[in-house]
Design an enzyme around this catalytic site. Structure first.
Site, short mmCIF file in Angstrom:
data_model
loop_
_atom_site.label_atom_id
_atom_site.label_comp_id
_atom_site.label_asym_id
_atom_site.label_seq_id
_atom_site.Cartn_x
_atom_site.Cartn_y
_atom_site.Cartn_z
N LEU A 243 0.82 -1.21 0.00
CA LEU A 243 0.00 0.00 0.00
C LEU A 243 0.85 1.26 0.00
O LEU A 243 0.42 2.30 -0.50
CB LEU A 243 -0.93 0.00 1.22
CG LEU A 243 -2.03 -1.06 1.23
CD1 LEU A 243 -2.81 -0.99 2.54
CD2 LEU A 243 -2.96 -0.89 0.04
N MET B 182 8.55 5.17 9.03
CA MET B 182 8.75 4.15 10.05
C MET B 182 8.63 2.74 9.51
O MET B 182 8.98 1.79 10.21
CB MET B 182 7.75 4.35 11.19
CG MET B 182 8.01 5.60 12.01
SD MET B 182 6.81 5.80 13.33
CE MET B 182 7.14 4.32 14.29
N VAL C 235 3.78 -0.51 4.46
CA VAL C 235 2.39 -0.89 4.73
C VAL C 235 1.91 -1.84 3.63
O VAL C 235 2.10 -1.57 2.43
CB VAL C 235 1.48 0.35 4.79
CG1 VAL C 235 0.07 -0.05 5.19
CG2 VAL C 235 2.04 1.36 5.78
N ASP D 29 1.91 13.57 15.30
CA ASP D 29 2.28 13.61 13.88
C ASP D 29 1.03 13.71 13.01
O ASP D 29 0.89 13.03 12.01
CB ASP D 29 3.09 12.36 13.51
CG ASP D 29 3.79 12.51 12.15
OD1 ASP D 29 4.02 13.64 11.72
OD2 ASP D 29 4.07 11.47 11.52
#
Length: 600
Positions: free
Chosen positions: A30, A35, A38, A146
């Site tokens: 995705l 970090m 996905v 964030d």
């Protein structure tokens, strides 16, 4: 509409991508963020989910792992209509991951980049939805930290806020300054950019940024290098010349530099209703048709993987993506991967005398057909077969029993002939010196044995239950006593020469600041250590003073008081320069009477 846009949204797995994470078969990629990566997957029931696998650079940092586990546990408590819930995770595997519900909609960043600014009604519904999401997130004790257009997804029935609180796990880790970037400078609050201070008002500032971004199609503080944007956020006013006049009251109040002057979430929702010329109701018409088309594209999902991954041709090595539980028994660590019969599993080889596999029984729950997308568990390997041993004869048992009784008698006779010990030992056994509660007696020669000999039975003292206290503000020269319930910081005068179990002090001449103890010992734990009663009992790197420059948010300190109490202090930060008082904030966990008191 062709299928090509949908194909671009769901990228095929690459050679370096795993095929299975935590029992979930991966169907597509995705996206990739700061970090981790996905992936799209499905639950056994066919519901699509998004799985974020954390980057190896973060996984190797012990402090990140500790923070990530804490933040995921907090995120699992968030259940709101405008959030993507966390439904599964593994924070302890070789490479941590978490799974959330899949939201079939573009991010606000993607929608604005592709289709431009949103109309007023869409911006107001977006702001109301994000405000409701933040209300639930803050209610769970989480600050998003964030919040940005990439973390707001536009679903058909309203926005969804994702990745709440997870960015905190990457703060103050060993990756700081190594080129790994987390967070978007263009959407930080002034206090976050200048001093790293965050709170619920930090997310309010970001909400104002999001509303302005959606209304004008670009960040309110402009674009450019990170340093230039951060400087403008801290020192300059935003450019709101293109913001619609109706939105200016909302955006201006949210972007106030003073966190305390920003509106509450309730005020933001009320203000949006006042601004709107018609009642605000979320529905499938809340977005322009051009953006709604992006939702349709994201509903054309790729098929779940139906074939198992190829079997290894060499001896398998431990997988770096959430290895299966190796322990025996029917433990199923993943609630979304039920233990079902696997017809493709290789038959196990049994030892002589052990019956072979039971043939499938139609209709039996352990022999049902696995659901689509289910990851076939590895073959079960039975332990070596051990034949039953014949019972021992009564004669053998009698001989053993007689031997034990004889040994006890001999030990009793020898013990009666030994001297009673030194005068100090007699005193330690007297009733006046037995360990009995808070501060009672002198213990046994000052040794912290953790045992209770007052009854003469040598019975081990049970570990006390911990008591936890959060958000204690300790002003300069204030101290706390671990035995107080609740512990209250009090003025200790010159704390360094007082009697506090834990204090905060500042040198008025040189400005040095430290925490210390005047009634025990301290141990500053490493990032890889977790503060616990056992850790504090076994550590011997004692000190009486720790300077603040040795501490970061989340640093833990063992406090061992002379009264026998043990505590873990978690440092949460220092007051800002413009605060009226100088203080530090700590969380405290106390095990009272965990050890015998030490002689003073």
């Amino acid at each position: 509409m062709t299928s090509s846009p949908s194909a671009n949204l769901f990228k095929p797995l690459e050679q370096s991508d795993p095929t299975v994470v935590g029992g979930y078969r991966l169907a597509a990629v995705l996206g990739t963020g700061g970090m981790g990566k996905v992936y799209l997957s499905y639950t056994p029931g066919g519901r699509p989910i998004a799985i974020k696998v954390i980057r190896p650079e973060f996984s190797e940092d012990p402090e990140f792992r500790r923070r990530f586990q804490r933040e995921v546990q907090a995120a699992q408590r968030v259940q709101g209509l405008y959030t993507a819930p966390v439904i599964d995770s593994d924070t302890e595997g070789s490479q941590p991951w978490l799974a959330t519900a899949y939201v079939p909609g573009p991010s606000l960043a993607h929608a604005v980049a592709q289709h431009g600014a949103l109309p007023l009604r869409s911006v107001l519904l977006l702001s109301v939805g994000v405000a409701e999401a933040l209300h639930v997130i803050h209610g769970a004790g989480i600050v998003h930290r964030d919040l940005k257009p990439a973390n707001v997804l536009l679903a058909s029935d309203g926005p969804r806020v994702i990745d709440f609180g997870i960015a905190r796990a990457a703060e103050t880790t060993a990756l700081t300054g190594t080129g790994v970037s987390v967070g978007t400078p263009a959407f930080m609050a002034p206090e976050q950019a200048a001093a790293g201070t965050v709170g619920p008002a930090t997310d309010i500032f970001a909400l104002g940024q999001i509303a302005a971004f959606a209304a004008i199609g670009s960040p309110a503080y402009g674009e450019g290098s990170s340093h230039a944007v951060l400087y403008r956020i801290v020192h300059e006013d935003p450019d709101l010349s293109r913001v619609p006049a109706e939105l200016l009251p909302l955006v201006t109040r949210c972007l106030t530099r003073d966190p305390e002057a920003r509106p509450s979430l309730t005020e933001i929702i009320e203000l949006c209703h006042e601004i709107s010329p018609e009642p605000l109701r979320q529905g499938e018409d809340w977005l322009p048709q051009s953006v709604a088309g992006s939702i349709t594209e994201r509903l054309r999902l790729p098929e779940p993987a139906k074939t198992p991954p190829p079997r290894p041709t060499v001896a398998p090595t431990p997988t770096q993506f959430s290895p299966q539980n190796p322990g025996p028994g029917p433990v199923n660590p993943n609630p979304y991967a039920p233990t079902a019969f696997s017809p493709s599993a290789a038959p196990t080889q049994n030892a002589p005398g052990v019956p072979g596999p039971v043939p499938p029984m139609p209709g039996h729950p352990m022999h049902r057909t696995p659901p689509p997308g289910y990851h076939t568990p590895p073959p079960v390997v039975h332990a070596p077969y051990v034949p039953p041993q014949p019972p021992k004869s009564k004669r053998t048992g009698l001989i053993v029993a007689a031997s034990v009784v004889g040994a006890i008698v001999v030990l009793a006779v020898v013990g009666s002939l030994l001297p009673n010990g030194s005068e100090g030992d007699d005193e330690s056994k007297s009733p006046g010196n037995s360990s009995s509660g808070a501060g009672g007696g002198s213990g046994s020669g000052g040794e912290s044995t953790g045992s209770d000999d007052a009854s003469g039975g040598g019975k081990k003292r049970p570990d006390p239950k911990p008591a936890s206290y959060t958000g204690l503000d300790m002003t300069e020269n204030y101290q706390v006593m671990l035995g107080d319930n609740p512990p209250r910081p009090v003025d200790g005068g010159d704390a360094s020469y007082g009697d506090g179990d834990f204090y905060y002090d500042v040198d008025g001449v040189f400005g040095d600041a430290w925490v210390g103890t005047a009634n025990g010992k301290l141990v500053l734990l490493n990032n890889s250590q977790k503060g616990s009663l056992e850790t504090c009992r076994t550590e011997t790197r004692y000190t009486e003073k720790i300077t603040l420059d040795q501490l970061g948010d989340g640093s833990q300190i063992c406090v061992l008081s002379d009264a026998g109490h043990i505590g873990v202090v978690t440092y949460r930060g220092k007051s800002r320069e413009n605060d009226a008082s100088n203080y530090v904030t700590i969380d405290l966990t106390v095990w009272r009477n965990a050890e015998d008191p030490t002689e003073s």
